[in-house]
Design an enzyme around this catalytic site. Structure first.
Site, PDB file in Angstrom:
ATOM      1  CB  SER A  26     -98.502 -22.855 -11.464  1.00  0.00           C
ATOM      2  OG  SER A  26     -99.763 -22.252 -11.336  1.00  0.00           O
ATOM      3  CG  ASP A  54     -99.547 -31.266 -20.406  1.00  0.00           C
ATOM      4  OD1 ASP A  54    -100.633 -31.402 -19.819  1.00  0.00           O
ATOM      5  OD2 ASP A  54     -99.278 -30.263 -21.093  1.00  0.00           O
ATOM      6  N   GLY A  55    -100.297 -34.998 -19.998  1.00  0.00           N
ATOM      7  CA  GLY A  55    -101.581 -35.635 -19.701  1.00  0.00           C
ATOM      8  C   GLY A  55    -101.443 -37.138 -19.682  1.00  0.00           C
ATOM      9  N   GLY A  56    -101.519 -37.717 -18.495  1.00  0.00           N
ATOM     10  CA  GLY A  56    -101.572 -39.170 -18.381  1.00  0.00           C
ATOM     11  C   GLY A  56    -100.239 -39.874 -18.336  1.00  0.00           C
ATOM     12  CB  ILE A  57     -96.688 -38.789 -18.645  1.00  0.00           C
ATOM     13  CG1 ILE A  57     -96.891 -38.174 -20.025  1.00  0.00           C
ATOM     14  CG2 ILE A  57     -95.305 -39.446 -18.475  1.00  0.00           C
ATOM     15  CD1 ILE A  57     -96.465 -39.011 -21.191  1.00  0.00           C
ATOM     16  CE  LYS A 111     -99.725 -27.361 -19.011  1.00  0.00           C
ATOM     17  NZ  LYS A 111    -100.990 -27.131 -18.303  1.00  0.00           N
ATOM     18  CE1 TYR A 156    -104.161 -21.455 -16.335  1.00  0.00           C
ATOM     19  CE2 TYR A 156    -103.431 -20.741 -14.166  1.00  0.00           C
ATOM     20  CZ  TYR A 156    -103.765 -21.753 -15.057  1.00  0.00           C
ATOM     21  OH  TYR A 156    -103.682 -23.057 -14.659  1.00  0.00           O
ATOM     22  CD  GLN A 208     -99.713 -21.440 -15.879  1.00  0.00           C
ATOM     23  OE1 GLN A 208     -99.579 -21.706 -14.691  1.00  0.00           O
ATOM     24  NE2 GLN A 208    -100.824 -20.901 -16.366  1.00  0.00           N
ATOM     25  NE  ARG A 254    -112.672 -31.608  -9.688  1.00  0.00           N
ATOM     26  CZ  ARG A 254    -112.227 -30.476  -9.147  1.00  0.00           C
ATOM     27  NH1 ARG A 254    -112.621 -30.113  -7.950  1.00  0.00           N
ATOM     28  NH2 ARG A 254    -111.381 -29.709  -9.791  1.00  0.00           N
ATOM     29  CG  HIS A 292    -105.581 -27.522 -17.262  1.00  0.00           C
ATOM     30  ND1 HIS A 292    -105.411 -26.200 -17.610  1.00  0.00           N
ATOM     31  CD2 HIS A 292    -105.273 -27.591 -15.947  1.00  0.00           C
ATOM     32  CE1 HIS A 292    -105.016 -25.505 -16.546  1.00  0.00           C
ATOM     33  NE2 HIS A 292    -104.924 -26.327 -15.525  1.00  0.00           N
ATOM     34  N   GLY A 321     -97.450 -33.949 -14.598  1.00  0.00           N
ATOM     35  CA  GLY A 321     -98.166 -33.203 -13.566  1.00  0.00           C
ATOM     36  C   GLY A 321     -98.330 -34.051 -12.316  1.00  0.00           C
ATOM     37  NE  ARG A 322    -104.625 -35.493 -11.667  1.00  0.00           N
ATOM     38  CZ  ARG A 322    -104.975 -34.957 -12.842  1.00  0.00           C
ATOM     39  NH1 ARG A 322    -104.218 -35.151 -13.925  1.00  0.00           N
ATOM     40  NH2 ARG A 322    -106.077 -34.228 -12.943  1.00  0.00           N
ATOM     41  CB  THR A 334    -102.134 -22.561 -19.139  1.00  0.00           C
ATOM     42  OG1 THR A 334    -100.807 -23.021 -18.879  1.00  0.00           O
ATOM     43  CG2 THR A 334    -103.090 -23.748 -19.063  1.00  0.00           C
TER      44      THR A 334
HETATM   45  C1  LIG Z   1    -103.768 -30.213  -9.161  1.00  0.00           C
HETATM   46  C2  LIG Z   1    -103.394 -29.660 -10.489  1.00  0.00           C
HETATM   47  C3  LIG Z   1    -103.137 -28.292 -10.640  1.00  0.00           C
HETATM   48  C4  LIG Z   1    -102.792 -27.774 -11.889  1.00  0.00           C
HETATM   49  N1  LIG Z   1    -102.497 -26.439 -12.011  1.00  0.00           N
HETATM   50  C5  LIG Z   1    -102.084 -25.950 -13.204  1.00  0.00           C
HETATM   51  C6  LIG Z   1    -101.681 -24.586 -13.328  1.00  0.00           C
HETATM   52  O1  LIG Z   1    -101.718 -23.815 -12.386  1.00  0.00           O
HETATM   53  N2  LIG Z   1    -101.253 -24.173 -14.542  1.00  0.00           N
HETATM   54  C7  LIG Z   1    -101.208 -24.997 -15.631  1.00  0.00           C
HETATM   55  O2  LIG Z   1    -100.806 -24.570 -16.709  1.00  0.00           O
HETATM   56  N3  LIG Z   1    -101.589 -26.289 -15.526  1.00  0.00           N
HETATM   57  C8  LIG Z   1    -102.003 -26.771 -14.351  1.00  0.00           C
HETATM   58  N4  LIG Z   1    -102.329 -28.093 -14.233  1.00  0.00           N
HETATM   59  C9  LIG Z   1    -102.203 -28.964 -15.413  1.00  0.00           C
HETATM   60  C10 LIG Z   1    -100.796 -29.569 -15.505  1.00  0.00           C
HETATM   61  O3  LIG Z   1     -99.830 -28.608 -15.851  1.00  0.00           O
HETATM   62  C11 LIG Z   1    -100.756 -30.655 -16.580  1.00  0.00           C
HETATM   63  O4  LIG Z   1    -101.304 -30.145 -17.768  1.00  0.00           O
HETATM   64  C12 LIG Z   1    -101.491 -31.917 -16.168  1.00  0.00           C
HETATM   65  O5  LIG Z   1    -101.356 -32.191 -14.798  1.00  0.00           O
HETATM   66  C13 LIG Z   1    -100.958 -33.088 -16.979  1.00  0.00           C
HETATM   67  O6  LIG Z   1    -101.657 -34.253 -16.671  1.00  0.00           O
HETATM   68  P1  LIG Z   1    -101.127 -35.365 -15.645  1.00  0.00           P
HETATM   69  O7  LIG Z   1    -101.423 -34.833 -14.293  1.00  0.00           O
HETATM   70  O8  LIG Z   1    -101.937 -36.551 -15.999  1.00  0.00           O
HETATM   71  O9  LIG Z   1     -99.644 -35.521 -15.880  1.00  0.00           O
HETATM   72  C14 LIG Z   1    -102.708 -28.628 -13.011  1.00  0.00           C
HETATM   73  C15 LIG Z   1    -102.960 -30.001 -12.843  1.00  0.00           C
HETATM   74  C16 LIG Z   1    -103.289 -30.517 -11.608  1.00  0.00           C
HETATM   75  C17 LIG Z   1    -103.532 -31.985 -11.480  1.00  0.00           C
END
Ligand SMILES: Cc1cc2nc3c(=O)[nH]c(=O)nc-3n(C[C@H](O)[C@H](O)[C@H](O)COP(=O)(O)O)c2cc1C
Length: 391
Positions: free
Chosen positions: A111, A312-315, A257, A133, A131, A168, A281, A335-336, A159
């Protein structure tokens, strides 16, 4: 006799419980993230649960191959590290993640808001994509790209799906601009309640500095995370013309992305990108955006044979990876899942998460009777009516 605690965990859910116990509350909550009511955040995971498998019995091949390439990089499993701008989880931060990814032969997205300099991360894992922005002027963006090139990054990721929503329903954690005495006093009760985490930072020489070293040219002083964030917030969003300019600044592989609609996937293709990640994201874009897995089939239909399509997302398990591949992804990014591993046990925790993914993919392929991930098709997955989003 020295007692060593067994830090191994069997699932990402267990890693999350461990991270919750080990990290200060506000650090843990910063990883949960999500926007508004968290509808998308929840849907990213729930949507995988709506998909079923159609396993075979008898006749399964003895070995299963899950190697692939993404943006020119050979990787041993179709799971990459998604870039996350998180600070304070572990003193070794992105370097620990890079070492883990290298140990398991996969690539890593770093990142713009990472806490470690890109040069250190590439040294730990040469298969690093930087990555970006769209933040600051074209000259600043070009300088970041130049630094990534000089550091040896193998590809770039831009991204685009961040919409500066900071509301939130469960409240956002307090994050200091810089870690001065006042901030340390305010954080003290949380840090005292998490002695292992605090001891790690004391051993590393002091608290996290919350800076973003990669948004400036090498050798320039790193701005604070909020300084860098403020610059990004003040930058007008990029046009497709800007993105074509961006693409021209880098002659290697380049991923866009954050795509959720097939029409944008076609635009990314026309602008010359090598890859896209179908993503919202991790539930941090406009809340109510569908889960990325719902958007994948239409995007794979539209551009899957012309551009590398990732998701990506939810894996959270290897079975999720297999579902995404069956519905048209070449690979996924997590990610998480790895952040929980990092929070639970540092580098070993990230390796543990990648091992969980590998074992889960292996097991799903065995059930489906395939010799490789390349053999997966939509027929392997049971998709309920109305599941997909066709943008
Ligand atoms: C705490 C956190 C910080 C993130 N920071 C970035 C970032 O700096 N750049 C980016 O492209 N995506 C960022 N993301 C998104 C992740 O790259 C990814 O798209 C996302 O976590 C995927 O979902 P998942 O957490 O369910 O796997 C972030 C996600 C989280 C949870």
């Amino acid at each position: 006799m020295k007692l060593t605690r067994n830090l191994w965990f069997e699932s990402v859910a267990v890693a999350q419980q461990r991270a919750k116990r080990r990290l200060p509350k506000s650090v843990y909550r910063a990883l949960i993230a999500g926007s508004e009511a968290g509808v998308t955040l929840a849907d990213n995971v729930a949507a995988f649960g709506e998909l079923g498998f159609a396993p075979h019995v008898g006749g399964a091949p003895p070995h299963r191959d899950m190697t692939t390439t993404v943006m020119g990089q050979e990787i041993s499993l179709p799971v990459l590290i998604s870039p996350t701008g998180v600070q304070s989880v572990h003193p070794d931060g992105e370097v620990a993640v890079a070492r883990a990814a290298a140990a398991r032969s996969t690539a890593m997205g770093l990142s713009s808001f990472a806490s470690k300099p890109i040069e250190e991360v590439v040294a730990a894992n040469p298969q690093t994509f930087f990555q970006l922005y769209w933040a600051g002027g074209r000259d600043q963006i070009a300088a970041r790209i130049e630094r990534a090139r000089a550091a040896g990054a193998r590809g770039l990721i831009v991204t685009l799906d961040w919409t500066f929503s900071h509301s939130r329903d469960w409240g956002s954690p307090w994050i200091p601009d810089k870690v001065d005495v006042k901030a340390m006093l305010r954080m003290a009760p949380e840090a005292i309640a998490r002695p292992q985490w605090s001891a790690d930072w004391i051993r590393a020489g002091g608290p996290p500095d919350l800076t973003a070293p990669n948004v400036v040219a090498r050798g320039e002083p790193a701005p604070t995370f909020f300084g860098a964030y403020g610059e990004w917030m003040m930058t007008p969003p990029p046009s497709w013309e800007d993105l074509r300019w961006l693409r021209e600044q880098w002659d290697g592989p380049f991923m866009l992305k954050g795509v959720i609609r097939a029409d944008d996937a076609r635009r990314a293709l026309d602008a010359g990108f090598t890859a896209i990640s179908v993503s919202n994201h991790g539930g941090n874009n406009v809340d109510g955006t569908p889960a990325s897995i719902r958007a994948l089939p239409a995007i794979a239909d539209a551009v899957g044979d012309q551009i590398e399509v990732l998701l990506d997302g939810g894996i959270r398990r290897g079975g999720d990876v297999v579902k995404a591949l069956a519905l048209g992804a070449r690979a996924v990014m997590i990610g998480r899942a790895y952040l929980w591993g990092l929070g639970a046990a540092g580098q070993a925790g990230v390796e543990n998460v990648l091992d969980i993914m590998r074992a889960g993919i292996e097991s799903a392929l065995l059930g489906l009777g395939h010799a490789s991930t390349a053999a997966l098709t939509p027929d392997d997955v049971i998709v309920p009516p109305g599941f997909s989003f066709r943008g």
